[in-house]
Design a protein around this motif. Structure first.
Motif, PDB file in Angstrom:
ATOM      1  N   ASN A  84       0.768   6.447  -2.667  1.00 36.35           N
ATOM      2  CA  ASN A  84      -0.548   6.356  -2.037  1.00 36.35           C
ATOM      3  C   ASN A  84      -0.662   7.389  -0.918  1.00 36.35           C
ATOM      4  O   ASN A  84      -0.003   7.266   0.115  1.00 36.35           O
ATOM      5  N   TYR A 112       3.111   8.615   4.497  1.00 34.29           N
ATOM      6  CA  TYR A 112       3.165   9.334   3.215  1.00 34.29           C
ATOM      7  C   TYR A 112       3.943  10.652   3.286  1.00 34.29           C
ATOM      8  O   TYR A 112       4.866  10.860   2.504  1.00 34.29           O
ATOM      9  N   TYR A 131      -1.209   6.113   2.630  1.00 34.32           N
ATOM     10  CA  TYR A 131      -0.143   5.375   3.314  1.00 34.32           C
ATOM     11  C   TYR A 131       0.204   6.108   4.609  1.00 34.32           C
ATOM     12  O   TYR A 131       0.307   7.341   4.636  1.00 34.32           O
ATOM     13  N   ASN A 134       0.802  -1.232   0.000  1.00 33.27           N
ATOM     14  CA  ASN A 134       0.000   0.000   0.000  1.00 33.27           C
ATOM     15  C   ASN A 134       0.833   1.280   0.000  1.00 33.27           C
ATOM     16  O   ASN A 134       0.328   2.340   0.354  1.00 33.27           O
ATOM     17  N   VAL A 135       2.094   1.195  -0.389  1.00 30.38           N
ATOM     18  CA  VAL A 135       2.929   2.383  -0.533  1.00 30.38           C
ATOM     19  C   VAL A 135       2.558   3.078  -1.842  1.00 30.38           C
ATOM     20  O   VAL A 135       2.546   4.298  -1.932  1.00 30.38           O
ATOM     21  N   TYR A 138      -0.276   2.999  -5.331  1.00 25.92           N
ATOM     22  CA  TYR A 138      -1.525   2.490  -5.891  1.00 25.92           C
ATOM     23  C   TYR A 138      -1.415   2.615  -7.400  1.00 25.92           C
ATOM     24  O   TYR A 138      -0.605   3.390  -7.913  1.00 25.92           O
TER      25      TYR A 138
END
Length: 112
Positions: free
Chosen positions: A67, A73, A70, A51-52, A54
Motif C-alpha cells: 500500500n 511505505y 502506508y 493497511n500495509v 491492499y
C-alpha cells in the motif's frame, strides 16, 4: 532471517514476495515457498487489515500489493529490498525473475 522483525516467517515471505514481484496472491506465494496456504492467507489478511497491503480483484483472484499510502511505505520497501540480498542466490534469482508466461518456443535467451 528477518522473521523477528516481521513477527513470523510467513509474514516475511509474503512481504518480500509482494515487494519483489510487485504483487501476488495467496496460492502463488505458498507455491513459490512450498509453504502452507493457510499461514500465507492468514498473513495476507493480517497485513491488509493493518493497511500495509491492499487487495484488488482480478477476475476471481484477489491480488495483493504494498500500500503506497502506508505511513512507512518507503522505509518498508528499502528494508524488503535489503532483505532479498540475504536470501540464498537460487531463491533470490527466482524471486527477481518475474516471468508470468512461458517463453516463446525457439526464442533465444539474452545474456545480461
Amino acid at each position: 532471517m528477518f522473521n523477528a522483525i516481521f513477527g513470523s516467517k510467513s509474514a516475511e515471505r509474503v512481504l518480500v514476495y509482494i515487494n519483489t514481484r510487485g504483487g501476488g496472491y495467496g496460492r502463488e506465494i505458498a507455491a513459490f515457498y512450498g509453504g502452507s496456504l493457510t499461514s500465507i492467507q492468514r498473513q495476507l489478511d493480517k497485513l491488509e487489515n493493518a493497511n500495509v497491503l491492499y487487495a484488488e480483484q482480478q477476475g476471481k483472484t484477489r491480488v495483493y500489493r504494498l500500500n503506497p499510502k502506508y505511513a512507512l511505505y518507503p522505509q518498508l520497501q528499502q528494508l524488503l529490498d535489503k532483505a532479498v540480498e540475504f536470501y540464498p542466490p537460487a531463491i533470490r534469482d527466482e524471486l527477481l525473475m518475474n516471468r508470468r508466461r512461458p517463453r516463446r518456443t525457439g526464442k533465444p535467451i539474452q545474456s545480461v
